[in-house]
Design an enzyme around this catalytic site. Structure first.
Site, PDB file in Angstrom:
ATOM      1  CD  GLU A   1      50.889  60.226  38.081  1.00 56.12           C
ATOM      2  OE1 GLU A   1      49.720  60.296  38.467  1.00 56.12           O
ATOM      3  OE2 GLU A   1      51.717  59.422  38.545  1.00 56.12           O
TER       4      GLU A   1
ATOM      5  CG  ASN B   1      57.749  62.011  37.058  1.00 57.17           C
ATOM      6  OD1 ASN B   1      58.634  61.403  36.448  1.00 57.17           O
ATOM      7  ND2 ASN B   1      57.160  61.525  38.136  1.00 57.17           N
TER       8      ASN B   1
ATOM      9  CG  HIS C   1      55.170  53.006  38.179  1.00 53.82           C
ATOM     10  ND1 HIS C   1      55.832  52.580  39.308  1.00 53.82           N
ATOM     11  CD2 HIS C   1      54.988  54.341  38.337  1.00 53.82           C
ATOM     12  CE1 HIS C   1      56.032  53.608  40.117  1.00 53.82           C
ATOM     13  NE2 HIS C   1      55.535  54.688  39.547  1.00 53.82           N
TER      14      HIS C   1
ATOM     15  CD  GLU D   1      57.044  57.981  40.095  1.00 52.56           C
ATOM     16  OE1 GLU D   1      56.101  57.167  40.200  1.00 52.56           O
ATOM     17  OE2 GLU D   1      56.876  59.220  40.114  1.00 52.56           O
TER      18      GLU D   1
ATOM     19  CG  ASP E   1      57.469  49.863  40.448  1.00 53.69           C
ATOM     20  OD1 ASP E   1      56.955  50.040  39.322  1.00 53.69           O
ATOM     21  OD2 ASP E   1      56.986  50.367  41.483  1.00 53.69           O
TER      22      ASP E   1
HETATM   23  O1  9MR Z   1      54.372  55.332  46.427  1.00 54.30           O
HETATM   24  C1  9MR Z   1      53.277  56.216  46.645  1.00 54.30           C
HETATM   25  C2  9MR Z   1      52.258  55.545  47.552  1.00 54.30           C
HETATM   26  O2  9MR Z   1      52.804  55.330  48.844  1.00 54.30           O
HETATM   27  C3  9MR Z   1      51.012  56.408  47.644  1.00 54.30           C
HETATM   28  O3  9MR Z   1      50.015  55.719  48.376  1.00 54.30           O
HETATM   29  C4  9MR Z   1      50.514  56.712  46.244  1.00 54.30           C
HETATM   30  C5  9MR Z   1      49.269  57.569  46.264  1.00 54.30           C
HETATM   31  O4  9MR Z   1      48.841  57.868  45.006  1.00 54.30           O
HETATM   32  O5  9MR Z   1      51.533  57.377  45.509  1.00 54.30           O
HETATM   33  C6  9MR Z   1      52.637  56.562  45.312  1.00 54.30           C
HETATM   34  O6  9MR Z   1      53.582  57.176  44.470  1.00 54.30           O
HETATM   35  C7  9MR Z   1      53.151  57.547  43.153  1.00 54.30           C
HETATM   36  C8  9MR Z   1      53.987  58.720  42.708  1.00 54.30           C
HETATM   37  O7  9MR Z   1      53.870  59.759  43.623  1.00 54.30           O
HETATM   38  C9  9MR Z   1      53.587  59.197  41.327  1.00 54.30           C
HETATM   39  N1  9MR Z   1      53.611  58.154  40.370  1.00 54.30           N
HETATM   40  C10 9MR Z   1      52.926  56.934  40.736  1.00 54.30           C
HETATM   41  C11 9MR Z   1      53.392  56.447  42.111  1.00 54.30           C
HETATM   42  C12 9MR Z   1      52.696  55.146  42.454  1.00 54.30           C
HETATM   43  O8  9MR Z   1      51.319  55.374  42.641  1.00 54.30           O
END
Ligand code: 9MR
Length: 532
Positions: A326, A371, A407, A436, A438
């Site tokens: 990001e 990513n 996402h 990722e 969903d």
């Molecule tokens: O799934 C992850 C969640 O459990 C955490 O609380 C969150 C914190 O920012 O991060 C989530 O995973 C993220 C991933 O690492 C990067 N892309 C976005 C995902 C969803 O926020």
């Protein structure tokens, strides 16, 4: 007599249903019933007014989101056993609705092992009303566990960002914890097609996991082994998990995932070496004066050390690393300090190339990925990342893979927009992965909570089927090689807390009871119950 008979009937019925009551708190005796504050500033007081009866436990004086009441799960809980926890929550003042989390804290016999904090479930409560939080929790089957506590808190925000709305006073009442018989735990169906086999030949499909889930006692374990050929830790390899303090590397939890991958021949993605979130503040701080930022030189040396240690530790085990996550702005160019990147604020753009070079040096055989999200929906963001990667390749920076997070929602973007993003990056000569995926059932943050009705699940199924048809086409043409879902079942999704804390979502292929959803059947190309 009537009340006693009622209680006996209740106990008998619950026992017959396979649950044994372990303890309750109704605060009627005037004592906090073994509940303690998690922090030091908040107070727990038994007050008049309850969900039932005359009293409840009030929590006041919170200054952070994680403060609240905590209680041992049970006098003698067992690793691998399942418990049903129910708590009523109310708050009187503050915003019109608030989310409250039921969470668990895990501690280990090895006192130096960091505690794990699990957000079990989050529920939105209306001001002035009692709302119930219920969760059925299987304690990880880890024999080295020494402490399991359950607690109520607000959804997490950094301590210095918590507002009074995040730290409202609240009350709890009528807490009931029961042991659930093994026979009542959700069991994933075993007589359905294996996703991995149906897609084999064109696509590898994987999922995000947590370390508990690779334990055979965890109900998700059977979903993983049956359907997914690749895993990625949802949180366990992030900087805060692997190096919570400078020089103190904590690999124990993530190693469980690497061991599972080794034992089962599952591909392991590493996520993530450099990110502006879930990175401890010490990275960015001057060790001599915690009020001042680290120098660029120090930050880059910390980056090099972190990457050398982490990538070195998993050398030969992680096949693809998300090296940076990001880093592109949602406006234009790179994510800057105003969009939360202390990496950029201190080091400028240089940290990106440096991270890739350090990762290649630490494991020359691992593929290195960049990513990001919204690449499927925003042409501007997609093109900004395209230019960045093109420049990196021209400078000889070792970038091998572009990860599209995926996402998205059941309402958009279109399958064709997604396809165009894959094709655009493929022209750079890099591999493309969907990292990722969903499909939220909501169109945006303003939509109120809703149930996943049959219509919504059918729409989701159509979207999943169309997407996977496209993924297979792109894979056959050599433009895509891997699709990772961001979780296996709807009981474990970050979308329950984003963008609206406590608004439950249903974005994955299996439901909260771990049963195949219409989306699963659509992806495997069959009607429910029939072999494709
Ligand atoms: O799934 C992850 C969640 O459990 C955490 O609380 C969150 C914190 O920012 O991060 C989530 O995973 C993220 C991933 O690492 C990067 N892309 C976005 C995902 C969803 O926020």
């Amino acid at each position: 007599v009537n009340k006693a008979l009622g209680t006996i009937t209740f106990v008998l019925l619950t026992v017959l249903a396979g649950a044994t009551p372990l303890w309750t708190s109704d605060f009627e005796s005037g004592s906090p019933d073994g509940w303690k504050p998690r922090g030091t500033s908040e107070q727990l007081t038994v007050v008049l007014g309850g969900h039932t009866g005359a009293s409840s436990l009030a929590i006041t004086g919170r200054t952070t989101t994680w403060q609240g009441p905590t209680h041992a799960l049970a006098p003698s809980w067992k690793p691998g056993s399942t418990y049903r926890i129910a708590v009523w929550v109310r708050y009187a003042r503050g915003p019109q609705t608030r989310a409250f989390n039921l969470s668990a804290e895990l501690g280990y016999q090895d006192a130096s092992a960091p505690h794990q904090y699990k957000n079990l479930v989050s529920v939105a409560v209306n001001r002035g009303e009692w709302g119930q939080i219920v969760y059925t929790y299987t304690v990880p089957a880890d024999p080295t566990l020494a402490l399991v506590e359950v607690y109520v808190e607000s959804p997490y925000k950094a301590d210095n960002q918590a507002t009074p709305d995040d730290t409202v006073d609240f009350q709890i009442d009528d807490v009931a914890v029961e042991a659930v018989a093994e026979a009542l735990r959700p069991v994933p169906q075993q007589d359905i097609p294996r996703l991995r086999d149906v897609l084999a030949g064109s696509l590898l499909v994987g999922t995000a996991v947590s370390p508990d889930q690779v334990n055979p006692a965890d109900p998700h374990f059977r979903l993983l082994t049956r359907h997914f050929g690749a895993i990625v830790p949802g949180n366990a390899m992030k900087p805060e998990a692997l190096q919570p303090q400078e020089g103190r590397f904590t690999f124990g939890q993530a190693d469980l995932l690497a061991d599972y991958a080794d034992r089962t021949g599952t591909k392991l993605r590493g996520h993530t070496l450099v990110w502006h979130q879930q990175t401890p503040s010490w990275f960015f701080t001057d060790p001599k004066d915690p009020k001042r930022p680290a120098s660029k030189e120090l930050l880059l040396s910390r980056l090099n050390t972190h990457i050398a240690e982490v990538v070195g530790h998993y050398r030969g085990q992680v096949s693809t690393w998300d090296v940076v996550n990001e880093v592109v702005s949602d406006r234009s160019g790179l994510r800057t300090g105003d969009e939360g990147s202390l990496w950029y604020a201190i080091a400028g753009a240089d940290y990106i190339d440096a991270a890739f070079r350090a990762a290649r040096a630490a494991d020359p055989d691992a593929e290195l990925a960049i990513n990001d999200y919204n690449l499927e929906s925003s042409v501007a963001k997609r093109d900004a990342l395209y230019e960045l990667v093109k420049g990196m390749k021209a400078r000889g920076v070792p970038v091998d893979v572009v990860g599209l997070q995926g996402h998205i929602s059941i309402y958009g973007p279109s399958v064709d927009q997604f396809r165009q993003a894959i094709r655009k990056f493929a022209t750079l000569g890099v591999k493309v992965q969907v990292t990722e995926l969903d499909l939220s059932i909501y169109s945006g943050a303003s939509e109120p909570a809703k149930q996943p009705s049959a219509d919504i699940l059918a729409l989701q199924a159509r979207r999943y089927a169309e997407l996977f048809t496209m993924f297979r086409e792109e894979a056959r043409a050599g433009r895509l090689e891997l699709v990772m879902l961001w979780g296996s079942a709807d009981d474990d999704t970050w979308l329950d807390n984003f963008p609206v804390p406590g608004r439950l979502d249903a974005p994955l292929l299996f439901d909260r009871q771990l049963q195949a959803k219409p989306a699963f059947w659509a992806v495997v190309g069959a009607e429910a119950g029939k072999k494709p």
